[in-house]
Design a protein around this motif. Structure first.
Motif, mmCIF file in Angstrom:
data_model
loop_
_atom_site.group_PDB
_atom_site.id
_atom_site.type_symbol
_atom_site.label_atom_id
_atom_site.label_comp_id
_atom_site.label_asym_id
_atom_site.label_seq_id
_atom_site.Cartn_x
_atom_site.Cartn_y
_atom_site.Cartn_z
ATOM 1 N N TRP A 1 -6.015 7.534 76.498
ATOM 2 C CA TRP A 1 -5.118 8.244 75.584
ATOM 3 C C TRP A 1 -5.025 9.730 75.921
ATOM 4 O O TRP A 1 -5.828 10.268 76.683
ATOM 5 C CB TRP A 1 -5.597 8.070 74.148
ATOM 6 C CG TRP A 1 -6.926 8.747 73.865
ATOM 7 C CD1 TRP A 1 -8.169 8.257 74.152
ATOM 8 C CD2 TRP A 1 -7.125 10.041 73.277
ATOM 9 N NE1 TRP A 1 -9.132 9.141 73.771
ATOM 10 C CE2 TRP A 1 -8.523 10.253 73.225
ATOM 11 C CE3 TRP A 1 -6.277 11.022 72.785
ATOM 12 C CZ2 TRP A 1 -9.075 11.413 72.697
ATOM 13 C CZ3 TRP A 1 -6.824 12.193 72.253
ATOM 14 C CH2 TRP A 1 -8.209 12.366 72.210
ATOM 15 N N LEU B 1 -8.813 5.890 66.730
ATOM 16 C CA LEU B 1 -8.515 4.906 67.774
ATOM 17 C C LEU B 1 -9.444 3.693 67.679
ATOM 18 O O LEU B 1 -9.033 2.558 67.917
ATOM 19 C CB LEU B 1 -8.642 5.544 69.158
ATOM 20 C CG LEU B 1 -7.537 6.532 69.543
ATOM 21 C CD1 LEU B 1 -7.875 7.225 70.857
ATOM 22 C CD2 LEU B 1 -6.195 5.827 69.652
ATOM 23 N N CYS C 1 -1.119 -0.787 69.339
ATOM 24 C CA CYS C 1 -1.933 0.428 69.285
ATOM 25 C C CYS C 1 -1.104 1.663 69.620
ATOM 26 O O CYS C 1 -1.250 2.719 68.984
ATOM 27 C CB CYS C 1 -3.115 0.301 70.257
ATOM 28 S SG CYS C 1 -4.392 -0.872 69.748
ATOM 29 N N ALA D 1 -0.753 4.645 66.840
ATOM 30 C CA ALA D 1 -1.395 5.909 67.197
ATOM 31 C C ALA D 1 -0.385 7.044 67.308
ATOM 32 O O ALA D 1 -0.641 8.168 66.853
ATOM 33 C CB ALA D 1 -2.158 5.747 68.507
ATOM 34 N N VAL E 1 -1.095 6.376 73.526
ATOM 35 C CA VAL E 1 -2.004 5.398 74.134
ATOM 36 C C VAL E 1 -1.342 4.872 75.403
ATOM 37 O O VAL E 1 -0.281 4.249 75.342
ATOM 38 C CB VAL E 1 -2.313 4.245 73.158
ATOM 39 C CG1 VAL E 1 -3.116 3.154 73.870
ATOM 40 C CG2 VAL E 1 -3.077 4.767 71.947
#
Length: 267
Positions: free
Chosen positions: A87, A109, A148, A152, A160
């Motif tokens: 990330w 995360l 994700c 995020a 990510v």
């Protein structure tokens, strides 16, 4: 002189309080009493008011390795997994307002990865991760990575780039049972492949035997045809020789007949 020195000192202090440097790979957020008022994502000098503050973030890539976690598959089989996330900060302002620093980002995360990975494993049978026939772990991991990325970036300003599973195993209490079942499944697959191979081999041998029989039959026909032609040619030559020298032929026949009746060594 004193006034000039004071003015110079004041100018230096003002410059120190109003100018700041943003290094290569850094992101900066300028805040006024805790509220973001300016975001800088390119390296160079920045300008702010003396009472404003600057918070800098590292804009490089980070790899976060989540702790070992236990999940349940669709058939309620316990498994353990270790995931990793690559990330970086995409939106410094949102990042500052929600997670503030690297430790906060990795904590969020970890929550996101655990939730999405647990959901993917919980909706899939164990065979999707260990079976050669129904293996689809890579497709499931791609779905986890996409979810994700969405969460995020939307909630924390974090981009990510990749999600991987570094380890997928079974809890020690379940390993013997699971491995025994896996061996049984592999043995069944091996028996099926062996049976299919033997059946295919029988078909190939049968086809080869049929082709062999056909080739031999064709060869016999050709041989018989050539033999007939040869015998006819020999008879023709023999008849021509008889017509040209009948007396010699009679003598030869007499000698041949004599050999059959007179024993060797007789005078």
């Amino acid at each position: 002189a004193i006034l000039a020195a004071a003015a110079l000192l004041g100018a230096v202090v003002t410059i120190y309080l109003c100018l700041f440097a943003v290094g290569n790979g850094e992101r900066a957020v300028v805040t006024s009493f805790g509220k973001p008022v300016q975001v800088i994502t390119t390296p160079g000098l920045g300008v702010k008011l003396p009472y404003e503050s600057v918070t800098k973030f590292d804009g490089r890539l980070f790899v976060y390795e989540a702790p070992l976690s236990e999940f349940l598959t669709l058939e309620k089989t316990a498994v353990t997994a270790v995931g990793a996330v690559m990330w970086r900060i995409a939106e410094p302002k949102r990042f500052f307002e929600t997670v503030l620093n690297k430790a906060g980002a990795e904590s969020r995360l970890s929550d996101i990865l655990s939730a999405e990975l647990g959901a993917a494993i919980g909706q899939s049978p164990l065979a999707a991760f260990v079976s050669a026939e129904t293996y689809r772990a890579e497709a499931l991991l791609a779905e986890v990575a996409a979810k994700c990325q969405k969460v995020a970036l939307r909630d924390y300003g974090i981009e990510v780039l990749d999600v991987q599973v570094l380890r997928f195993d079974f809890p020690k209490r379940n390993r013997l049972t699971v491995f025994a079942r896996m061996r049984s499944e592999r043995a069944a697959i091996s028996m099926r492949y062996r049976s299919e191979g033997e059946e295919e081999g029988l078909k190939i041998r049968s086809a080869a035997q049929g082709e062999k029989t056909s080739i031999l039959a064709d060869a016999f026909k050709v041989a018989q045809r050539h033999r007939g032609v040869g015998e006819a040619e020999a008879a023709r030559i023999y008849a021509d020789a008889l017509r040209e020298a009948p007396q010699f032929y009679a003598l030869r026949r007499t000698l041949d007949a004599s050999r059959k009746f007179i024993k060797e060594g007789t005078t």
